[in-house]
Scaffold this motif. Structure first.
Motif, mmCIF file in Angstrom:
data_model
loop_
_atom_site.group_PDB
_atom_site.id
_atom_site.type_symbol
_atom_site.label_atom_id
_atom_site.label_comp_id
_atom_site.label_asym_id
_atom_site.label_seq_id
_atom_site.Cartn_x
_atom_site.Cartn_y
_atom_site.Cartn_z
ATOM 1 N N THR A 110 28.964 49.943 33.530
ATOM 2 C CA THR A 110 29.661 48.790 34.088
ATOM 3 C C THR A 110 29.027 47.525 33.551
ATOM 4 O OG1 THR A 110 30.046 50.016 36.139
ATOM 5 C CG2 THR A 110 30.375 47.641 36.212
ATOM 6 N N PRO A 111 29.800 46.561 33.081
ATOM 7 C CA PRO A 111 29.210 45.277 32.667
ATOM 8 C C PRO A 111 28.429 44.648 33.816
ATOM 9 C CG PRO A 111 31.489 45.420 31.937
ATOM 10 C CD PRO A 111 31.262 46.593 32.842
ATOM 11 N N LEU A 112 27.262 44.135 33.517
ATOM 12 C CA LEU A 112 26.404 43.566 34.554
ATOM 13 C C LEU A 112 27.120 42.443 35.304
ATOM 14 C CD1 LEU A 112 23.676 43.326 35.970
ATOM 15 C CD2 LEU A 112 22.900 41.862 34.104
ATOM 16 N N LYS A 113 27.913 41.642 34.582
ATOM 17 C CA LYS A 113 28.635 40.547 35.227
ATOM 18 C C LYS A 113 29.584 41.082 36.288
ATOM 19 C CE LYS A 113 31.774 36.714 34.255
ATOM 20 N NZ LYS A 113 32.533 35.969 33.226
ATOM 21 N N ASP A 114 30.308 42.166 35.967
ATOM 22 C CA ASP A 114 31.246 42.740 36.942
ATOM 23 C C ASP A 114 30.508 43.286 38.151
ATOM 24 O OD1 ASP A 114 33.154 42.091 35.123
ATOM 25 O OD2 ASP A 114 33.549 44.141 34.456
ATOM 26 N N ASP A 115 29.353 43.903 37.908
ATOM 27 C CA ASP A 115 28.585 44.505 38.995
ATOM 28 C C ASP A 115 28.010 43.428 39.911
ATOM 29 O OD1 ASP A 115 27.978 47.045 39.998
ATOM 30 O OD2 ASP A 115 25.896 46.871 39.343
ATOM 31 N N LEU A 116 27.616 42.300 39.329
ATOM 32 C CA LEU A 116 26.970 41.241 40.098
ATOM 33 C C LEU A 116 27.979 40.329 40.776
ATOM 34 C CD1 LEU A 116 24.361 39.784 40.917
ATOM 35 C CD2 LEU A 116 24.481 38.509 38.776
ATOM 36 N N VAL A 117 29.000 39.934 40.034
ATOM 37 C CA VAL A 117 29.964 38.960 40.544
ATOM 38 C C VAL A 117 31.046 39.630 41.383
ATOM 39 C CG1 VAL A 117 31.678 37.240 39.879
ATOM 40 C CG2 VAL A 117 29.516 37.389 38.643
ATOM 41 N N GLY A 118 31.500 40.824 40.946
ATOM 42 C CA GLY A 118 32.546 41.514 41.686
ATOM 43 C C GLY A 118 33.829 40.702 41.719
ATOM 44 N N ASN A 119 34.457 40.656 42.896
ATOM 45 C CA ASN A 119 35.736 39.945 43.019
ATOM 46 C C ASN A 119 35.568 38.558 43.613
ATOM 47 O OD1 ASN A 119 35.051 40.602 45.621
ATOM 48 N ND2 ASN A 119 37.105 41.237 46.231
ATOM 49 N N VAL A 120 34.351 38.001 43.498
ATOM 50 C CA VAL A 120 34.131 36.677 44.076
ATOM 51 C C VAL A 120 34.994 35.632 43.388
ATOM 52 C CG1 VAL A 120 32.225 36.000 42.536
ATOM 53 C CG2 VAL A 120 32.313 35.101 44.862
ATOM 54 N N GLY A 121 35.420 35.917 42.144
ATOM 55 C CA GLY A 121 36.278 34.973 41.439
ATOM 56 C C GLY A 121 37.571 34.703 42.179
ATOM 57 N N ASN A 122 38.098 35.705 42.885
ATOM 58 C CA ASN A 122 39.326 35.504 43.649
ATOM 59 C C ASN A 122 39.148 34.423 44.713
ATOM 60 O OD1 ASN A 122 40.426 37.572 42.160
ATOM 61 N ND2 ASN A 122 40.076 39.133 43.707
ATOM 62 N N ILE A 123 38.010 34.472 45.392
ATOM 63 C CA ILE A 123 37.738 33.482 46.437
ATOM 64 C C ILE A 123 37.617 32.094 45.836
ATOM 65 C CG2 ILE A 123 36.010 32.750 48.131
ATOM 66 C CD1 ILE A 123 35.429 35.679 48.644
ATOM 67 N N LEU A 124 36.884 31.996 44.720
ATOM 68 C CA LEU A 124 36.677 30.685 44.116
ATOM 69 C C LEU A 124 37.986 30.110 43.570
ATOM 70 C CD1 LEU A 124 33.266 31.272 42.302
ATOM 71 C CD2 LEU A 124 33.713 30.323 44.567
ATOM 72 N N TRP A 125 38.870 30.962 43.078
ATOM 73 C CA TRP A 125 40.170 30.471 42.611
ATOM 74 C C TRP A 125 40.997 29.943 43.776
ATOM 75 C CZ3 TRP A 125 41.156 28.898 38.055
ATOM 76 C CH2 TRP A 125 40.612 29.522 36.929
ATOM 77 N N VAL A 126 40.924 30.622 44.936
ATOM 78 C CA VAL A 126 41.648 30.144 46.116
ATOM 79 C C VAL A 126 41.128 28.766 46.530
ATOM 80 C CG1 VAL A 126 42.041 30.542 48.572
ATOM 81 C CG2 VAL A 126 42.274 32.424 46.959
#
Length: 620
Positions: A110-126
């Motif tokens: 698993t890319p380290l970025k995906d493992d660390l960040v996860g789906n937090v991008g969805n929240i930040l986009w909202v």
């Protein structure tokens, strides 16, 4: 830790520090900004294996690797799979290559970025979407003000044109004015953002990656400058466009204001106000949905009760205090009984992991009388190892049978407790599970009796379904090929209405120090905090959207007020004539109020239509 404990002394290298009762040499200091994933430990110890006794029996360690240049994950997987199946031959034990094959074992990268960040991008986009809507609403207000100002300046502009000033120059003046206003607003916004950053970090969820690094860096400054200039130029084009279309000679001949503005002139302003109300409504609906989601999560049964009355901490009883591993469970029980004697403590339980603490162990399970079909892989279940009185302390109900006792642990009884969702999945009814047997499948005939079924627990957080769970005794015989397995590190759960008071915490510390003065208490935290942390992302989004919605609603109201007040000023002569002709004050006021209500209602209708699509996007 180096700064706090050693005052950043360079001479610290070579000195020793006692860690879990063992003296260790300090060989280095990590850079201040270094973080291990999303953790910030005080010190690092070497992870060491005894290769002579090493076997492939469990998969509970995480590995970090850097791909060679030009190598993709897809290209690295075949080699990693080869090594995974080679490991049981290199370190033979209960897990064989055939067993891995039977359960469909495979390597996962698993890319380290995906493992660390996860789906937090969805929240930040909202959140970013909410901020963008505020910008649009504010821009609508400024555009209205500039349009009004442009109308008021038509006669001066006509005089300038009559004196020889070109339209291009006047348009440039309009653009310069709007860009200057937007730039000043951007600078003020950056100042407010700098002042509010500490508040943002305080309400931000703890699992938001790199939250401590959030700040105003050159990239943020350039973005703020760019968005301010673009906004200013965009808003300046509206009055400039009107200026290009205006008959300046006619404006000069009109000789001043005093007549109502035509419908064409009002249409643009009204459209901007309707858009503001619609966008504000979208944010209000979004924040309302987040409130509903948060309340729904708050009402979910987590699998335990009274979290504010449960204090948890981790304690290791090492070989220095208890040399014989077989005596470690007795030492843990004695510690639990000593803690139970503290005034106000009603119960003390032990487990290798409490709900929502982020620690987990998963392994496959096999059930007697339920053999797997050929080619079928067993499902992974969450494993925990517990001491006596654990479910009672957590307030987790025993659905069928009984819970684990200290006698079961000291006698190394071949018993196990499962969660209700496992019992219903396999046996259909929790009562039918009691007395049946299960196994890890690594050793023929290694069956253990199910003595009880407990309620489901949301171990991974309030937003996730309850995990299928198996509770093993903290001390066992013949487990995973080992003659004896004893857990020395346990998480203590203490239930008391005094939890949260300084005196109670001091008494707990004193009780532990009196028995194990060199052993630190790790992870001191209440279940209430763990439960709230599991909902932190939802509450963070809720707060941010609620703030955005409130600001947007306020700006929308200001926009309506601005348009109506300007319209009234333009209709002064008309309204005066109406009153002179006998119109009541109430009917005249009604004309104005109706105009505002029409704008608001049209905006609400448009906002509802947009919200339908926005809510579908948010739900996904």
């Amino acid at each position: 830790y180096w700064v706090e404990q050693y005052d950043a002394d360079p001479g610290v290298l070579g000195r020793t520090v006692s860690v879990d009762g063992t003296p260790r040499e300090i060989i280095g200091v990590m850079p201040e900004g270094f973080r291990l994933m999303d953790q910030d430990p005080a010190f690092y110890r070497p992870l060491r294996y005894d290769k002579a006794s090493l076997t492939v029996s469990n998969f509970s360690n995480f590995g970090l690797g850097r791909l060679a240049e030009g190598v993709s994950i897809e290209e690295a997987l075949p080699e990693l799979n080869r090594l995974a199946y080679l490991a049981p031959e290199r370190y033979p034990g209960m897990v064989t290559a055939e067993l891995l094959e039977s359960v469909g074992g495979r390597a996962v990268l698993t890319p380290l970025k995906d493992d660390l960040v996860g789906n937090v991008g969805n929240i930040l986009w909202v959140v970013l979407g909410g901020v963008a809507i505020i910008l649009l609403v504010a821009a609508g207000n400024v555009a209205n003000l500039l349009l009004v100002r442009a109308e008021a300046r038509e006669r001066p502009m006509a005089i300038q044109a009559a004196l020889g000033s070109s339209r291009g120059r006047m348009v440039g003046q309009s653009l310069l004015e709007s860009v200057t206003l937007a730039g000043l607003g951007g600078v003020l916004g950056l100042g407010l953002a700098h002042a509010g950053l500490d508040l943002l970090k305080s309400i931000g969820p703890g699992d938001l990656p790199r939250l401590h690094e959030v700040g105003l860096d050159p990239g943020v400054l350039l973005f703020a400058l760019g968005i301010s200039i673009v906004t200013g130029m965009t808003l300046g084009l509206l009055p400039a466009f009107r200026l290009l279309r205006t008959n300046l000679v006619g404006a000069l001949k009109e000789g001043g204001r005093g007549f109502s503005a035509g419908r064409a002139r009002n249409r643009a302003r009204n459209l901007l106000v309707v858009s503001q109300v619609a966008l504000a409504l979208v944010l209000l609906v979004g924040s309302g949905l987040m409130i509903r989601s948060f309340l729904s999560l708050s009402r979910v049964n987590p699998g335990f009760t009274g979290p504010e009355e449960i204090l948890t901490f981790r304690l290791t009883i090492g070989s220095q205090e208890v040399p014989d591993q077989e005596d470690a469970p007795v030492a843990h029980e004695q510690m639990a009984r000593q803690l139970a004697e503290i005034p106000g403590v009603s119960s003390v339980g032990l487990s290798t992991s409490v709900p929502m603490d982020g620690r987990a162990s998963f392994d496959p399970l096999f059930f007697e009388d339920f053999p797997l079909a050929e080619g079928q892989s067993p499902q992974l279940r969450r494993f925990k190892w517990i001491g006596g009185n654990y479910p009672e302390t957590m307030g987790n109900p025993v659905v069928a049978g009984r819970s684990m006792t200290w006698d079961d642990i000291h006698n190394r009884a071949r018993v196990v407790v499962i969660s209700e969702n496992v019992a219903r999945e396999v046996f259909g009814d929790p009562a039918r599970a009691v007395g049946r047997r299960l196994s890890t499948g690594l050793e023929p005939g290694d069956w253990r009796e199910i003595i009880g079924v407990v309620g489901d627990v949301r171990d991974e957080g309030m937003e996730h379904d309850a995990s299928p769970l198996v509770d093993w005794p903290m001390a066992m015989r013949d487990y995973f090929g080992s003659p004896s397995m004893v857990q020395r590190t346990m998480v203590y759960a203490i239930r008391s209405p005094r939890v949260g008071t300084p005196d109670f915490l001091a008494e707990v510390r004193d009780a532990v120090r009196s028995a194990y003065p060199t052993r630190p208490m790790g992870g001191l935290i209440t279940m209430d905090v763990l439960q709230k942390d599991s909902m932190a992302r939802t509450s963070f989004t809720l707060v941010m959207l609620a703030i955005a919605a409130s600001v947007a609603l306020l700006l929308g109201g200001i926009g309506i007020f601005g348009v109506i007040s300007y319209t009234v000023s333009q209709r002064t002569q008309e309204l005066g004539l109406r009153k002179a002709m006998g119109a009541e004050a109430g009917s005249v006021a009604g004309l104005v109020v109706r105009q505002g209500l029409v704008l608001a209602l049209v905006g609400v209708g448009a906002g509802i239509a947009v919200s339908i699509g926005a809510t579908r996007l948010m739900s996904s």
